[in-house]
Design a protein around this motif. Structure first.
Motif, PDB file in Angstrom:
ATOM      1  N   GLU A  68      10.204 -41.461 -17.927  1.00  0.00           N
ATOM      2  CA  GLU A  68       9.840 -42.136 -16.676  1.00  0.00           C
ATOM      3  C   GLU A  68       8.393 -42.614 -16.761  1.00  0.00           C
ATOM      4  O   GLU A  68       7.487 -41.816 -17.024  1.00  0.00           O
ATOM      5  N   LYS A  69       8.177 -43.892 -16.541  1.00  0.00           N
ATOM      6  CA  LYS A  69       6.852 -44.490 -16.721  1.00  0.00           C
ATOM      7  C   LYS A  69       5.924 -44.203 -15.552  1.00  0.00           C
ATOM      8  O   LYS A  69       4.793 -43.771 -15.729  1.00  0.00           O
ATOM      9  N   ASN A  70       6.391 -44.453 -14.348  1.00  0.00           N
ATOM     10  CA  ASN A  70       5.552 -44.260 -13.161  1.00  0.00           C
ATOM     11  C   ASN A  70       5.990 -42.995 -12.444  1.00  0.00           C
ATOM     12  O   ASN A  70       7.058 -42.951 -11.834  1.00  0.00           O
ATOM     13  N   LYS A  71       5.148 -41.960 -12.512  1.00  0.00           N
ATOM     14  CA  LYS A  71       5.465 -40.696 -11.858  1.00  0.00           C
ATOM     15  C   LYS A  71       4.728 -40.529 -10.535  1.00  0.00           C
ATOM     16  O   LYS A  71       4.991 -39.587  -9.797  1.00  0.00           O
ATOM     17  N   VAL A  72       3.814 -41.457 -10.260  1.00  0.00           N
ATOM     18  CA  VAL A  72       3.045 -41.373  -9.017  1.00  0.00           C
ATOM     19  C   VAL A  72       3.949 -41.510  -7.811  1.00  0.00           C
ATOM     20  O   VAL A  72       3.797 -40.812  -6.803  1.00  0.00           O
ATOM     21  N   ASN A  73       4.949 -42.418  -7.903  1.00  0.00           N
ATOM     22  CA  ASN A  73       5.819 -42.648  -6.749  1.00  0.00           C
ATOM     23  C   ASN A  73       6.909 -41.588  -6.595  1.00  0.00           C
ATOM     24  O   ASN A  73       7.775 -41.693  -5.739  1.00  0.00           O
ATOM     25  N   ASN A  74       6.868 -40.545  -7.453  1.00  0.00           N
ATOM     26  CA  ASN A  74       7.783 -39.411  -7.285  1.00  0.00           C
ATOM     27  C   ASN A  74       7.283 -38.437  -6.227  1.00  0.00           C
ATOM     28  O   ASN A  74       8.027 -37.557  -5.790  1.00  0.00           O
ATOM     29  N   TYR A  75       6.013 -38.596  -5.834  1.00  0.00           N
ATOM     30  CA  TYR A  75       5.375 -37.634  -4.942  1.00  0.00           C
ATOM     31  C   TYR A  75       5.005 -38.299  -3.614  1.00  0.00           C
ATOM     32  O   TYR A  75       4.624 -39.465  -3.570  1.00  0.00           O
ATOM     33  N   LYS A  76       5.102 -37.525  -2.565  1.00  0.00           N
ATOM     34  CA  LYS A  76       4.661 -38.007  -1.257  1.00  0.00           C
ATOM     35  C   LYS A  76       4.254 -36.808  -0.400  1.00  0.00           C
ATOM     36  O   LYS A  76       4.994 -35.823  -0.303  1.00  0.00           O
ATOM     37  N   ASN A  77       3.058 -36.897   0.178  1.00  0.00           N
ATOM     38  CA  ASN A  77       2.565 -35.842   1.060  1.00  0.00           C
ATOM     39  C   ASN A  77       2.880 -36.184   2.513  1.00  0.00           C
ATOM     40  O   ASN A  77       2.864 -37.357   2.902  1.00  0.00           O
ATOM     41  N   PHE A  78       3.123 -35.179   3.309  1.00  0.00           N
ATOM     42  CA  PHE A  78       3.290 -35.386   4.740  1.00  0.00           C
ATOM     43  C   PHE A  78       2.797 -34.149   5.475  1.00  0.00           C
ATOM     44  O   PHE A  78       2.574 -33.092   4.862  1.00  0.00           O
ATOM     45  N   ALA A  79       2.591 -34.289   6.749  1.00  0.00           N
ATOM     46  CA  ALA A  79       2.059 -33.182   7.547  1.00  0.00           C
ATOM     47  C   ALA A  79       2.668 -33.214   8.938  1.00  0.00           C
ATOM     48  O   ALA A  79       3.111 -34.261   9.423  1.00  0.00           O
ATOM     49  N   VAL A  80       2.662 -32.071   9.588  1.00  0.00           N
ATOM     50  CA  VAL A  80       3.157 -31.911  10.947  1.00  0.00           C
ATOM     51  C   VAL A  80       2.176 -31.027  11.703  1.00  0.00           C
ATOM     52  O   VAL A  80       1.687 -30.027  11.172  1.00  0.00           O
ATOM     53  N   GLU A  81       1.863 -31.434  12.926  1.00  0.00           N
ATOM     54  CA  GLU A  81       1.015 -30.584  13.768  1.00  0.00           C
ATOM     55  C   GLU A  81       1.907 -29.718  14.651  1.00  0.00           C
ATOM     56  O   GLU A  81       2.684 -30.225  15.460  1.00  0.00           O
ATOM     57  N   VAL A  82       1.790 -28.409  14.472  1.00  0.00           N
ATOM     58  CA  VAL A  82       2.615 -27.457  15.217  1.00  0.00           C
ATOM     59  C   VAL A  82       1.849 -27.018  16.457  1.00  0.00           C
ATOM     60  O   VAL A  82       0.704 -26.554  16.376  1.00  0.00           O
ATOM     61  N   ILE A  83       2.474 -27.191  17.618  1.00  0.00           N
ATOM     62  CA  ILE A  83       1.848 -26.797  18.882  1.00  0.00           C
ATOM     63  C   ILE A  83       2.723 -25.752  19.558  1.00  0.00           C
ATOM     64  O   ILE A  83       3.930 -25.648  19.309  1.00  0.00           O
ATOM     65  N   ASP A  84       2.095 -24.954  20.411  1.00  0.00           N
ATOM     66  CA  ASP A  84       2.818 -23.821  21.002  1.00  0.00           C
ATOM     67  C   ASP A  84       3.217 -24.050  22.448  1.00  0.00           C
ATOM     68  O   ASP A  84       3.635 -23.130  23.135  1.00  0.00           O
ATOM     69  N   GLN A  85       3.063 -25.260  22.939  1.00  0.00           N
ATOM     70  CA  GLN A  85       3.505 -25.529  24.299  1.00  0.00           C
ATOM     71  C   GLN A  85       3.815 -27.014  24.458  1.00  0.00           C
ATOM     72  O   GLN A  85       3.380 -27.846  23.678  1.00  0.00           O
ATOM     73  N   LYS A  86       4.569 -27.290  25.507  1.00  0.00           N
ATOM     74  CA  LYS A  86       4.977 -28.661  25.783  1.00  0.00           C
ATOM     75  C   LYS A  86       4.562 -29.017  27.198  1.00  0.00           C
ATOM     76  O   LYS A  86       4.573 -28.165  28.088  1.00  0.00           O
ATOM     77  N   THR A  87       4.156 -30.249  27.407  1.00  0.00           N
ATOM     78  CA  THR A  87       3.762 -30.698  28.736  1.00  0.00           C
ATOM     79  C   THR A  87       5.005 -31.171  29.483  1.00  0.00           C
ATOM     80  O   THR A  87       5.677 -32.116  29.056  1.00  0.00           O
TER      81      THR A  87
END
Length: 677
Positions: A273-292
């Motif tokens: 595989e020539k391009n391995k950069v596009n095999n990876y992807k970062n993501f994030a989620v903000e976890v909160i403890d209450q809802k409005t």
């Protein structure tokens, strides 16, 4: 020159000659050479002065040759470097700029584009996005009326903006596409898209959707893995073939810790595989403890109600419930904010209990509002009753100080239907929007907020806000601008936090390929926005402990700092004022992701189609020699000779003054030399 002016010149000549002869020849019987010279000099002086008084105008025609323009637009995005084409591009640009035949035939103009478009031949290949269509949009304005064949040097991979393939519909110039990269199909695995909510709630699970694709002809098997730190939280084997070259993965992850949780998703690379950069992807989620929780109380249906729900619930941290007034009484303590939509006498018990509980509320008036009831059952304002309605447009108050608000083009929004009559407030208030009638601001409030006795309220004096949300979508092709505007108001009303003089607006995490802009506002002791302060932000890299300091700049009604150049990692920050000892701290995370490194090949198909649509040609970078030959031999690009007719008065000819001065001086000198004076 008119015949009348010519007649004046002839008369001037006769008068000048008569005076000269009378002075030097008529007095003497002999016509010596000296007297004839004196007469000639005097004639020149008088005639020149008379000509200046007549001031004839002469038509002058000048010819200029205008060469056609040759526009060279170069892709300055990071994908060029990623495809190992940067040196070839620099060599080509240098070849074009130094070609003497091209310079003789064209006016060469160099531009670069990425996230932004600018006139430059300086190439860095560091732009994080590429917007090819924006380049054509800008060029169409610059070369709207001129002949300007365009050389587009790009890999054709666009990450931002509208599709450029049909840019020739608006850009009426031939485009010569220089294709960077090759079209060889390599075996490649790629995470095409990863969809996840921005927020999750503690002890719940949040959904993740991943689209993975494969380019190749053989059957392969890989593994899709999601890690949080060093812990694998999800994995699944995936198989691909030539015909079955994509997979949709849906799974849920637990939200176990409050705060920002960062994850890395990747496909295990396959052999060769020539391009391995596009095999990876970062993501994030903000976890909160209450809802409005927000309640909307109304006695009838209206399009505004659905619009409010959709707009408020675009923020995953908020939920909206609808109630009749009598249903809501027993549930009043389950909600952080109550929206009273066009209240009437059926709301009496609701308003009484809200006042007793000192609850925040948001009142929306309209044509069905009982103003007499409302005046009797609130202590903050009194609305004049005229039994008439009026349509009012909105004008943003740029001096609103409670929190940051952006102008979302309110002047383009349809008017709201409001009760006609003045409003008198008995407590301090701040206006968000003023009423505007036929483009004239009335300086009367259309949308206000107020604080009294530890309670926050907002009043919107108009119905049909659903039209605003629709118009916002037409303006920006998204509901986000309007939803963010209303979301800030809901956030303010649903909270009872103490008001601060220094406020900072930032996100908990940012994607590495996007703009990272942090906004701040500073108020004086009277809570009036202060433009005289200097703000700085001190950043600390949590991993390397490196410290950086950046100044804020004043822009419109807030301070801003652009941190897009920061490398991906976690940062803590402190925003501090220079004149007063005020500061605000926080933290955010930049996720590692470079959209420009997701490409393996040039998008030659679109670049070729663009050239065909515009009557141009396309070339690969390694075979670009024909470009210069085609440009030089194309008969469409010929210099144009233009004539310019100008009418110049004789008084602008400075040499005539010199002639007068020379003639008078010569006459005086000769007379002096001969002893005649």
């Amino acid at each position: 020159m008119s015949s009348e002016t010519l007649l004046y010149i002839i008369l001037a000549g006769i008068v000048a000659l008569s005076l000269a002869l009378f002075q030097y020849i008529n007095k003497r019987k002999s016509m010596s050479k000296l007297n004839m010279l004196f007469a000639f000099l005097r004639f020149i002086s008088i005639f020149s002065i008379l000509i200046l008084l007549i001031n004839p105008k002469f038509n002058q025609t000048t010819f200029t040759t205008e060469k056609p323009n040759l526009v060279i637009a170069v892709d300055n995005s990071n994908s060029i470097k990623h495809l190992n084409q940067s040196e070839k591009v620099k060599t080509l640009v240098e070849t074009i700029s130094e070609n003497s035949e091209l310079k003789n035939k064209f006016n060469l103009s160099f531009y670069t584009f990425g996230e932004t478009f600018k006139a430059s031949d300086s190439l860095t290949f560091t732009e994080k996005q590429s917007n090819i269509n924006e380049a054509f949009t800008q060029l169409s304005q610059i070369y709207k009326t001129s002949n300007a064949p365009t050389v587009l040097i790009s890999d054709g991979n666009q990450t931002l903006g509208n599709d450029y393939e049909f840019a020739s519909n608006t850009y009426k110039q031939p485009v010569y596409s220089i294709i960077l990269g090759d079209t060889i199909t390599y075996v490649d695995l790629k995470i095409q898209q990863l969809n996840v909510n921005k927020y999750a709630y503690l002890k719940n699970k949040f959904p993740v959707e991943a689209i993975v694709v494969y380019s190749g002809n053989s059957n392969v098997t890989s593994k899709f893995v999601v890690k949080q730190g060093n812990i694998t939280v999800f994995s699944q084997n995936v198989s691909f073939s030539k015909n079955n070259n994509s997979a949709l993965l849906n799974f849920n992850l637990p939200a176990s810790l409050v705060g920002v949780s960062a994850y890395k998703a990747y496909l295990v690379p396959i052999e060769n595989e020539k391009n391995k950069v596009n095999n990876y992807k970062n993501f994030a989620v903000e976890v909160i403890d209450q809802k409005t929780n927000i309640a909307v109380v109304s006695t009838f249906s209206h399009p505004d109600l659905g619009s409010l729900k959709k707009s408020i619930e675009s923020n995953e941290r908020s939920t909206v419930s609808f109630f009749e007034p009598n249903e809501f009484i027993s549930k009043i303590n389950d909600f952080q904010l109550v929206i009273l939509y066009q209240p009437n006498n059926k709301f009496k018990e609701v308003i009484t209990k809200l006042n007793a509980e000192n609850k925040n509320k948001f009142i929306i008036e309209g044509s069905n509002t009982d103003l007499d009831f409302l005046n009797k059952n609130n202590t903050t304002y009194d609305h004049e009753i005229t039994d008439q309605t009026e349509n009012y447009q909105a004008q943003l108050n740029l001096n609103y100080t409670l929190f940051l608000l952006d102008d979302i083009n309110f002047e383009s929004f349809p008017p709201l239907k409001s009760n006609y009559g003045s409003v008198v407030f008995s407590v301090p208030f701040e206006t968000i929007l003023y009423k505007n009638v036929n483009g004239i601001s009335t300086q009367e409030p259309l949308f206000v907020t107020l604080e009294t006795g530890g309670r926050r309220e907002a009043i919107l004096f108009g119905e049909n806000i659903w039209k605003w949300r629709s118009q916002s979508f037409l303006n920006s092709k998204s509901f986000n601008e309007f939803d963010d505007f209303l979301g800030k108001i809901i956030q303010y009303l649903a909270s009872n936090k103490k008001r601060n003089r220094l406020n900072v607006d930032y996100e908990s995490f940012y994607n590495g390929s996007g703009n990272i802009v942090i906004k701040a506002e500073f108020f004086d002791k009277n809570f009036i926005f202060d433009t005289r302060e200097s703000l700085q932000i001190k950043l600390i890299d949590k991993l390397s402990k490196e410290e950086k300091t950046f100044p804020f700049i004043l822009k419109n009604n807030n301070y801003q700092v652009d941190l897009s150049s920061l490398p991906p990692t976690e940062y803590s920050f402190t925003v501090r004022t220079s004149k007063e000892n005020l500061s605000k701290s926080g933290s955010f995370q930049i996720l590692e992701y470079n959209v420009e490194q997701q490409f393996l090949n040039a998008n030659s198909k679109k670049l070729k189609q663009l050239a065909v649509n515009s009557n141009g040609e396309s070339y690969f970078i390694d075979n670009h020699e024909g470009l210069i030959t085609d440009l030089l031999s194309d008969d469409r690009y010929q210099p144009i000779q233009k004539s310019h007719n100008t009418s110049r008065p004789l008084i602008d000819w400075k040499y005539l003054l010199a002639i007068i001065a020379l003639a008078l001086s010569a006459e005086w000198f000769l007379r002096k030399y001969k002893g005649l004076i």
